[in-house]
Design an enzyme around this catalytic site. Structure first.
Site, PDB file in Angstrom:
ATOM      1  N   SER A 164       0.858  -1.262  -0.032  1.00 57.22           N
ATOM      2  CA  SER A 164      -0.045   0.057   0.094  1.00 57.22           C
ATOM      3  C   SER A 164       0.886   1.227   0.003  1.00 57.22           C
ATOM      4  CB  SER A 164      -0.919  -0.147   1.191  1.00 57.22           C
ATOM      5  OG  SER A 164      -1.747   0.998   1.122  1.00 57.22           O
ATOM      6  N   ASP A 255     -10.216  -3.793  -4.650  1.00 56.50           N
ATOM      7  CA  ASP A 255      -9.474  -2.811  -4.030  1.00 56.50           C
ATOM      8  C   ASP A 255      -9.576  -1.630  -4.929  1.00 56.50           C
ATOM      9  OD1 ASP A 255      -7.558  -1.025  -2.929  1.00 56.50           O
ATOM     10  OD2 ASP A 255      -5.784  -2.413  -3.802  1.00 56.50           O
ATOM     11  N   HIS A 285      -8.165  -4.706  -0.002  1.00 63.19           N
ATOM     12  CA  HIS A 285      -7.106  -3.897  -0.078  1.00 63.19           C
ATOM     13  C   HIS A 285      -6.083  -4.454   0.905  1.00 63.19           C
ATOM     14  CE1 HIS A 285      -4.422  -0.603  -0.692  1.00 63.19           C
ATOM     15  NE2 HIS A 285      -4.238  -0.662   0.599  1.00 63.19           N
TER      16      HIS A 285
END
Length: 325
Positions: A164, A255, A285
């Site tokens: 991320s 996501d 995600h």
């Protein structure tokens, strides 16, 4: 015709169903101490006995380079060296998480790749805005390459792993790293934040929404940063990606970052980067941190670590205590 989205993994769907109904607000708009308290409340401490068979040693240190002193936590597996070395940059929107909160991921990387893992405790937003975290990431990479041998690895087997926002930092460091100072052997990017610009809302993407992304960018960059369709801070818009090392890229089906991740995969391919793309259609995600709660997430984690181990030519060796710093 648009391809139908796979159903969310049942274990992850049960987790989402157990969350309180969303009121449209973002955790990233809360005061940092409040947001971090909420996030930290969901972290389960490691079972040291369960990990004792695979983790040889854990040590906190400071990565010193470029005039910076970046907190890191180093994990050694119970394997003979020299071993690959992974720098792990955690997710959390540049604001949440840390060495303690991401301990489980670091241990799993250490065990499953059979590598020394350096988990990087970079400075966080909004107290420390860009480029603080990016500067810390680059300093940690330079420190790791300089100290790879004493860490039980070698400068030729250093890889960067980012999830991320940590994927953004790993990529930014790889793109800004001066090749004359060494070479990064591989990248593993898990649902990376390659574009810090606005995203379209998608109700089928839980745990990271469009308003979250807007708050993340505001916290990290500041309200007056200007356009984000440039690098830095958005690796998707880097002029030249051809110098990046072999890369494993994970894209989750549920996501909100999936479209930008797909665009980045195309750019990497066009640039001639050696690329393995793993698409996990039933994941959300933050799946990388849910390997202990979802069999599907655990399988995805295993697939990715297997890919990375292959790039680094990892081999299983006999148990042994790791080296110190």
């Amino acid at each position: 015709m648009t391809k139908a989205r796979a159903p969310l993994d049942p274990d992850l769907a049960a987790i989402v169903a157990g969350l309180p109904p969303s009121d449209g607000s973002s955790i990233f708009d809360l005061p940092p101490d409040v947001a971090r308290g909420i996030f930290d409340g969901g972290v389960v401490p490691p079972d040291e006995v369960a990990w004792s068979a695979s983790i040889g040693r854990i040590e906190d240190a400071l990565a010193e380079a470029d005039g910076l002193r970046v907190p890191v936590r180093v994990y050694w597996p119970k394997r003979d060296g020299p071993l690959p070395l992974l720098l792990f940059f955690h997710g959390g929107g540049f604001m949440l998480g840390g060495l303690d909160q991401m301990d489980d991921i670091a241990r799993r990387l250490c065990r499953d790749v059979g590598a020394v893992v350096v988990s990087v405790g970079y400075r966080k937003a909004p107290e420390h805005k860009y480029p603080a975290a990016a500067d810390d990431a680059l300093a940690a990479v330079r420190w790791a390459l300089r100290n790879a041998t004493s860490l039980g690895s070698s400068p030729e087997r250093v890889a960067l792993v980012g999830e991320s926002s940590g994927g953004n930092l790993a990529l930014t460091a790889a793109l800004q790293f001066d090749a004359s100072a060494g070479r990064i052997a591989a990248l593993m990017l898990v649902v990376p934040g390659v574009d810090l610009g606005p995203v379209e809302p998608d109700p089928d993407c839980p745990l990271l929404a469009a308003n979250d992304m807007a708050a993340i960018a505001r916290n990290y960059l500041g309200a007056d940063f200007g356009p984000t369709d440039r690098f830095p801070p958005s690796p998707l818009y880097a002029e030249d990606l051809s110098g990046l090392p072999p890369t494993v890229l994970a894209i989750a089906g549920h996501d909100i970052l999936a479209p930008s991740n797909e665009a980045f995969a195309r750019r990497l391919s066009e640039a001639g980067v050696t690329l393995t793309v793993r698409r996990f259609g039933d994941m959300f995600h933050p799946f990388f941190g849910f390997a202990g709660a979802s069999a599907g997430a655990a399988r995805a984690f295993d697939t990715l670590t297997g890919d990375l181990a292959g790039l680094l030519a990892t081999k299983v060796a006999t148990p042994s205590q790791g080296s110190g710093i």
